[in-house]
Design a protein around this motif. Sequence first.
Motif, PDB file in Angstrom:
ATOM      1  N   ARG B 220       0.846  -1.179   0.057  1.00  0.00           N
ATOM      2  CA  ARG B 220       0.320   0.139  -0.092  1.00  0.00           C
ATOM      3  C   ARG B 220       1.034   0.801  -0.164  1.00  0.00           C
ATOM      4  O   ARG B 220       1.894   1.556   0.692  1.00  0.00           O
ATOM      5  CB  ARG B 220      -0.763  -0.209   1.659  1.00  0.00           C
ATOM      6  CG  ARG B 220      -1.792   0.657   0.712  1.00  0.00           C
ATOM      7  CD  ARG B 220      -2.674   0.703   0.465  1.00  0.00           C
ATOM      8  NE  ARG B 220      -4.084  -0.594   0.640  1.00  0.00           N
ATOM      9  CZ  ARG B 220      -4.053  -1.298  -0.576  1.00  0.00           C
ATOM     10  NH1 ARG B 220      -4.606  -0.176  -1.792  1.00  0.00           N
ATOM     11  NH2 ARG B 220      -5.062  -2.152  -0.425  1.00  0.00           N
ATOM     12  N   PHE B 224      -1.905   6.687   1.800  1.00  0.00           N
ATOM     13  CA  PHE B 224      -3.289   5.942   2.116  1.00  0.00           C
ATOM     14  C   PHE B 224      -3.497   5.828   3.784  1.00  0.00           C
ATOM     15  O   PHE B 224      -4.490   5.536   3.967  1.00  0.00           O
ATOM     16  CB  PHE B 224      -3.857   5.437   0.631  1.00  0.00           C
ATOM     17  CG  PHE B 224      -3.292   5.041  -0.404  1.00  0.00           C
ATOM     18  CD1 PHE B 224      -4.223   7.228  -0.743  1.00  0.00           C
ATOM     19  CD2 PHE B 224      -2.848   4.759  -1.424  1.00  0.00           C
ATOM     20  CE1 PHE B 224      -4.511   7.477  -1.698  1.00  0.00           C
ATOM     21  CE2 PHE B 224      -2.858   5.573  -2.864  1.00  0.00           C
ATOM     22  CZ  PHE B 224      -3.958   6.632  -2.572  1.00  0.00           C
ATOM     23  N   PHE B 246      -5.430   0.782   6.088  1.00  0.00           N
ATOM     24  CA  PHE B 246      -6.510   1.403   4.874  1.00  0.00           C
ATOM     25  C   PHE B 246      -7.978   0.305   4.758  1.00  0.00           C
ATOM     26  O   PHE B 246      -7.722  -0.399   4.932  1.00  0.00           O
ATOM     27  CB  PHE B 246      -5.459   1.323   3.546  1.00  0.00           C
ATOM     28  CG  PHE B 246      -6.782   1.924   2.920  1.00  0.00           C
ATOM     29  CD1 PHE B 246      -5.728   3.012   2.742  1.00  0.00           C
ATOM     30  CD2 PHE B 246      -7.049   0.813   1.399  1.00  0.00           C
ATOM     31  CE1 PHE B 246      -6.740   3.220   1.097  1.00  0.00           C
ATOM     32  CE2 PHE B 246      -6.925   1.621   0.460  1.00  0.00           C
ATOM     33  CZ  PHE B 246      -6.712   2.183   0.006  1.00  0.00           C
ATOM     34  N   ARG B 247      -8.621   1.241   4.483  1.00  0.00           N
ATOM     35  CA  ARG B 247      -9.810  -0.020   4.448  1.00  0.00           C
ATOM     36  C   ARG B 247     -10.442  -0.504   5.746  1.00  0.00           C
ATOM     37  O   ARG B 247     -10.381  -1.984   5.169  1.00  0.00           O
ATOM     38  CB  ARG B 247      -9.734  -0.042   2.787  1.00  0.00           C
ATOM     39  CG  ARG B 247     -10.321   0.767   1.746  1.00  0.00           C
ATOM     40  CD  ARG B 247     -10.193  -0.244   0.696  1.00  0.00           C
ATOM     41  NE  ARG B 247     -10.724   0.625  -0.947  1.00  0.00           N
ATOM     42  CZ  ARG B 247      -9.735   0.065  -1.897  1.00  0.00           C
ATOM     43  NH1 ARG B 247      -9.346  -0.547  -1.510  1.00  0.00           N
ATOM     44  NH2 ARG B 247      -9.411   1.008  -2.801  1.00  0.00           N
TER      45      ARG B 247
END
Lengths: 180, 561
Positions: B220, B224, B246-247
């Motif tokens: 990643r 982010f 992330f997410r």
Amino acid sequence: MAARVVTVDRRSLRAKGGAFGARAFAKGLSVTWRHFSRNLMGWVRGTPTVATVMFPEEDVVKPAAFRGMPVLVQMDDGKERCVACGLCEWACPVDCISIDPAETPDPIERHPLRFDIDMGRCMYCGLCEEACPEEAIVMSDRVEISAFSRGGIVWNKEDLLVPQDQLARRLDWIRRSYDR
Amino acid sequence: MTERSGFKKPVKVVIDGREIVAEAGEMLLQVALDNGVEIPHYCYHPKLSIDGSCRMCQVKIEKAPKLAISCNTPVADGMVVDTKAGEVVEARKAVMELLLLNHPLDCPICDQAGECYLQDYSFGHGRSEARTTSPRRKGVKRYPIGPRVVFDQERCILCRRCVRFTHEISKTDELRVFGAGDRSRIATSQDRPLDNPYSINVADVCPVGALLSADFHHKRRVWFLEETETVCPTCSNGCNVKIGAFRNRIERLVPRRNDEVNDTWMCDHGRLNYAFVQDDTRLREPAIAGREPREPVPVAGPIDYTRDSDGREVRAAGPSVDEAIAAAAASLRAAVATYGENSVAVVLTPTLTNEETLLLARLVREELKTPHFALAVPLGLSDDFLIKPEKVANARGARDLGVGPGDGGKDLAGILAACASGEIKVLWVVGSDGLVAAAGLDAVEPAVANLEALLLQDTNRSALTDRATVLVPGCTWAEKDGSMTNHAGRVQRIRPALRPPAGLVADGEVFARLASALRGEATAPFEPRTAFAEVAKAVPSYVGLEWARLGSRGLAAGQGA
């Protein structure tokens, strides 16, 4: 409620309107006839003069600067040029791009395992193309995004890949316009 | 390391026209950084010895014959320093050009991009274009220099931070500079792998993308990641870490500086121990024995209704957390009414926060009134640096809060033996992994076989999950807010980085609801901030500690006064 009464002379209006209407009708019809006869002559001579095309069977050639839907450049070996650096994802003002990077055995090391663009969100601004350090995402001349479901307008990597020779004009254009 | 023995007297230096008071013997670069003057540097690291190899931190010192590297220049009284002089700017530009001479500039595929010193300083202090026309030096790329570290020789700027790390911190001496001049390169002696319990720290100290964590490799982009300052849960040392998520998934853990606990380091095991938060072993559904497991909802269409926004399967309504809590309360009440208070036992694996532990301890002492209350602490290997033998985060906190057998109560082995003999009818286990690791499956198996009810609160599937009469899934440390106490008695905050799985609540909330179910009256919902005030009152050495003052680095017990 007190009403204000206005007396209208309908006879004179009708007379005026009738005369105006006949003039306008004749003018309009003359335009129609002019185009019809010109296009008919063009058709007879085999040199069409019509601006309208039979979309979607036929399509217009758009200028290289035209910004349609963003697509991914596919290299001649069938692989994407994208290395999943995430700059387009970061640059996108409407967050329509989502990428999952992954490692590849290729010397390039890295590619997008998943590359989705939500075309329902995309606003064709072209910032992804400008941000891309690899000339891997470019604005195409495609504009149709019809689909049978909301999921259908999210394009994945396979939908987005376009062979690079089909994108040669746009690639040439961005090299000139972004001074690369 | 950089300390010089002898007396320390204050000296006055002027940096960029600002008068700064420092201690004699301190290095100019550190003094400048401490006072908010930015001097670019690569090889200097506050926790490693001084190398002076990168030449990036050169500054102009009045009356000095030439520019001096500030990392290795002790401050002296009356020193006048200019970090922005024209020749300094020129020198930095020259150093940048030299360092980038053979740099591949493959930032788009480099994991360091976004937190790379070379990238930052190239924008801040370098030229915008290369003047070289000769081909760049080639080197090995993505070479597995160790089982958990990837090496990219082309990106290396030979600052030797990693060499000093393996020499001074991990004391394993794997990495060295081989060759000379243009052919210098970092490598391991005789191709021995870089394999020590702290090896991934070299990826943190590396100012460029030459040494990278294999776990995070191409995973990643760092920009982010949502970062949350918290504490590592893997052992009782309580190393300060940042969760990069992330997410709603943890992508990596990185250490953060706390000189009282872990300096700037953490062990590889702790760093890589986060998969349990999000893998398939995670328990997401409460269960009550005898009730049908839930079936997936067979609804599909343009929008996939069988999955939630995180892609997890949505299931039909089965037992909710509240129903499971009610079933557990009924089971506890029935056992106490039929066989007496001594027929119930509670075993805790101390992965809970102090606030949750206090609620549990009160519940056991005041509502259940059973003396059989034991702590299950799994033990493992340790060293004399960061890795501690107790493999849970909050064993000290649980002990401080008085978790343990009451009058006439049994310890862990005694409880298991009494379960096996039928003396104890209901066993309530909070965290089964600690129980299995501490007592061994051979002792646990016969104990649970003879129970009337096994009440289990856990986060992940284990040997006991399918044996539970009532199962209440809980939240992991990454989803909780609270405080934990490390082995040395330092009380530190953990912070939620992720949303918990749909429908689940933190263990503290489970205890609060269980207490109200047992009492038959409503109790206040669990709130970590207010619960911490109770914790600070309950433990004598915590008196005076305040939630707001714990900050990002925590407070030592006894610092409240």
